[in-house]
Write an enzyme that holds these catalytic residues in place. Sequence first.
Site, mmCIF file in Angstrom:
data_model
loop_
_atom_site.group_PDB
_atom_site.id
_atom_site.type_symbol
_atom_site.label_atom_id
_atom_site.label_comp_id
_atom_site.label_asym_id
_atom_site.label_seq_id
_atom_site.Cartn_x
_atom_site.Cartn_y
_atom_site.Cartn_z
ATOM 1 N N ILE A 193 44.005 39.191 41.596
ATOM 2 C CA ILE A 193 44.632 40.124 42.543
ATOM 3 C C ILE A 193 45.472 39.373 43.577
ATOM 4 C CG2 ILE A 193 44.191 41.915 44.279
ATOM 5 C CD1 ILE A 193 41.616 42.605 42.639
ATOM 6 N N THR A 240 41.084 44.207 50.780
ATOM 7 C CA THR A 240 40.814 45.048 49.600
ATOM 8 C C THR A 240 39.829 44.319 48.687
ATOM 9 O OG1 THR A 240 42.732 44.134 48.432
ATOM 10 C CG2 THR A 240 43.080 46.192 49.625
ATOM 11 N N ARG A 254 35.890 42.719 49.392
ATOM 12 C CA ARG A 254 34.555 43.278 49.599
ATOM 13 C C ARG A 254 34.303 43.354 51.105
ATOM 14 N NH1 ARG A 254 34.774 45.253 45.519
ATOM 15 N NH2 ARG A 254 33.480 45.058 43.679
ATOM 16 N N ASP A 312 40.122 48.588 52.685
ATOM 17 C CA ASP A 312 39.764 49.509 51.591
ATOM 18 C C ASP A 312 38.277 49.420 51.293
ATOM 19 O OD1 ASP A 312 40.328 51.369 49.464
ATOM 20 O OD2 ASP A 312 40.059 49.709 48.043
ATOM 21 N N GLU A 357 29.046 51.571 52.216
ATOM 22 C CA GLU A 357 29.887 52.635 51.651
ATOM 23 C C GLU A 357 29.010 53.681 50.973
ATOM 24 O OE1 GLU A 357 32.650 50.771 48.972
ATOM 25 O OE2 GLU A 357 33.455 49.452 50.497
ATOM 26 N N HIS A 383 37.558 52.726 49.425
ATOM 27 C CA HIS A 383 37.406 51.878 48.229
ATOM 28 C C HIS A 383 38.140 52.495 47.024
ATOM 29 C CE1 HIS A 383 34.561 48.665 46.409
ATOM 30 N NE2 HIS A 383 35.697 48.703 45.744
ATOM 31 N N GLY A 410 40.918 51.067 45.641
ATOM 32 C CA GLY A 410 41.796 50.052 45.039
ATOM 33 C C GLY A 410 42.058 50.264 43.558
ATOM 34 N N ALA A 411 41.006 50.594 42.818
ATOM 35 C CA ALA A 411 41.150 50.715 41.356
ATOM 36 C C ALA A 411 41.348 52.161 40.931
ATOM 37 C CB ALA A 411 39.918 50.139 40.674
HETATM 38 P P1 NAD Z 1 39.269 36.482 40.861
HETATM 39 O O1 NAD Z 1 37.955 35.943 40.446
HETATM 40 O O2 NAD Z 1 40.355 36.603 39.836
HETATM 41 O O3 NAD Z 1 39.851 35.631 42.080
HETATM 42 C C1 NAD Z 1 39.079 35.212 43.158
HETATM 43 C C2 NAD Z 1 39.704 33.968 43.760
HETATM 44 O O4 NAD Z 1 38.961 33.612 44.923
HETATM 45 C C3 NAD Z 1 39.679 32.766 42.807
HETATM 46 O O5 NAD Z 1 40.939 32.141 42.779
HETATM 47 C C4 NAD Z 1 38.608 31.858 43.431
HETATM 48 O O6 NAD Z 1 38.844 30.477 43.213
HETATM 49 C C5 NAD Z 1 38.739 32.223 44.904
HETATM 50 N N1 NAD Z 1 37.547 31.901 45.690
HETATM 51 C C6 NAD Z 1 36.243 32.050 45.338
HETATM 52 N N2 NAD Z 1 35.441 31.655 46.347
HETATM 53 C C7 NAD Z 1 36.254 31.266 47.351
HETATM 54 C C8 NAD Z 1 36.015 30.752 48.647
HETATM 55 N N3 NAD Z 1 34.787 30.554 49.108
HETATM 56 N N4 NAD Z 1 37.086 30.443 49.408
HETATM 57 C C9 NAD Z 1 38.353 30.619 48.924
HETATM 58 N N5 NAD Z 1 38.635 31.089 47.707
HETATM 59 C C10 NAD Z 1 37.597 31.415 46.935
HETATM 60 O O7 NAD Z 1 38.970 37.905 41.540
HETATM 61 P P2 NAD Z 1 39.944 39.172 41.603
HETATM 62 O O8 NAD Z 1 39.822 39.929 40.344
HETATM 63 O O9 NAD Z 1 41.286 38.742 42.083
HETATM 64 O O10 NAD Z 1 39.182 40.055 42.732
HETATM 65 C C11 NAD Z 1 39.273 39.688 44.101
HETATM 66 C C12 NAD Z 1 38.404 40.614 44.966
HETATM 67 O O11 NAD Z 1 38.852 41.971 44.828
HETATM 68 C C13 NAD Z 1 36.909 40.632 44.593
HETATM 69 O O12 NAD Z 1 36.158 40.658 45.796
HETATM 70 C C14 NAD Z 1 36.726 41.959 43.894
HETATM 71 O O13 NAD Z 1 35.406 42.426 44.003
HETATM 72 C C15 NAD Z 1 37.705 42.817 44.698
HETATM 73 N N6 NAD Z 1 38.128 44.059 44.046
HETATM 74 C C16 NAD Z 1 38.281 45.170 44.832
HETATM 75 C C17 NAD Z 1 38.686 46.374 44.262
HETATM 76 C C18 NAD Z 1 38.912 47.582 45.120
HETATM 77 O O14 NAD Z 1 38.787 48.700 44.622
HETATM 78 N N7 NAD Z 1 39.266 47.420 46.383
HETATM 79 C C19 NAD Z 1 38.900 46.471 42.881
HETATM 80 C C20 NAD Z 1 38.763 45.320 42.110
HETATM 81 C C21 NAD Z 1 38.373 44.116 42.719
#
Ligand code: NAD
Length: 292
Positions: free
Chosen positions: A137, A215, A217, A239, A244, A265, A267-268
């Site tokens: 994302i 967006t 957690r 978001d 929640e 929430h 986002g998706a």
């Molecule tokens: P991803 O695993 O593809 O990317 C996460 C990134 O964060 C990776 O590049 C990782 O190296 C980095 N990371 C991990 N720990 C870290 C730290 N301590 N410091 C810095 N960087 C760190 O995940 P994604 O699919 O891009 O999802 C990102 C977030 O979006 C997640 O929290 C997911 O739960 C959330 N999300 C929210 C919604 C929504 O409806 N709002 C929907 C889908 C996902």
Amino acid sequence: MNSLDSNRFEVCYRPGISLEELLKVVEDYHVLVFRGRLKIGKEVVDRGVNLKVLARYGIGLDNVDVEYAVKRGIAVVNAPKASAVSVAELTLALMLVVFRRLYDVIHEVKGGGWPKGKYIGRELYGKRLGVVGFGKIGSRVAHYANAFGMKILVYDIRDVSQEVAELGGKQVEFEELMSEADVISLHVPLTPLTWRMINDRSLSMMRDGGVLVNTSRGEVIDTHALLKHIDRLGGAALDVLEQEPPKDEHLWRLIKHPKIVVTPHIGAETEEALDRIAEELARNIVEAVIWA
Ligand code: NAD
């Protein structure tokens, strides 16, 4: 069911089931599909004596005791790719809502007003965007923001400097991102390291007028600290919240704050992402069942 056949599933749909009820019936199932509402911890795993697969409809596995489930021989699957576009698009939308004060403008027009000249916004163009977490994302948000003419700063525990450089951006330390960015957008998973990484200390580093978008957690932000700092900031758009739906009084103070925009929430929650999640998850379940 005693045997598992990946070509034939009997499906039981119980969307509002309570944890107590789930604990009573979980032993009847081989596969449990769930979202983020219930905690799928040791108790569920222990009672689910026939469980072969735990399947999260969505991305985050933070409500699942993955380590314990895997130790008990249960596969844990999710749909990690399906919603990236939708979440990234919402992130840009939230930035625009805050920068152009769209919530106030639209609300006032719907109330019969015509506030031309009252809400003077700001452009995204030329602003520095700090992306915390450059995964599926975060990297997409960076690409979209680049098209808006924003300058990209990235903080990630992985070395993503090459990809960031291709956008004309820079991978930096967390402190530099917090103090340099005009907009900070959070895209990390919830882990012990990211739990409240946006806290009193990191919020103190933010520039006056800086904007925070989350967006990822809810638990990544200490919302008490955000309330303390918000008057000095340009605004925040969230978001996700640590609770929640929100019940705590301080979360309602946050939601009602004029500088904060909260969405539930979503986002998706697009037609396209929901279809993709279902498809990706179904494939992953079948694959896990075949290997079970
Ligand atoms: P991803 O695993 O593809 O990317 C996460 C990134 O964060 C990776 O590049 C990782 O190296 C980095 N990371 C991990 N720990 C870290 C730290 N301590 N410091 C810095 N960087 C760190 O995940 P994604 O699919 O891009 O999802 C990102 C977030 O979006 C997640 O929290 C997911 O739960 C959330 N999300 C929210 C919604 C929504 O409806 N709002 C929907 C889908 C996902």
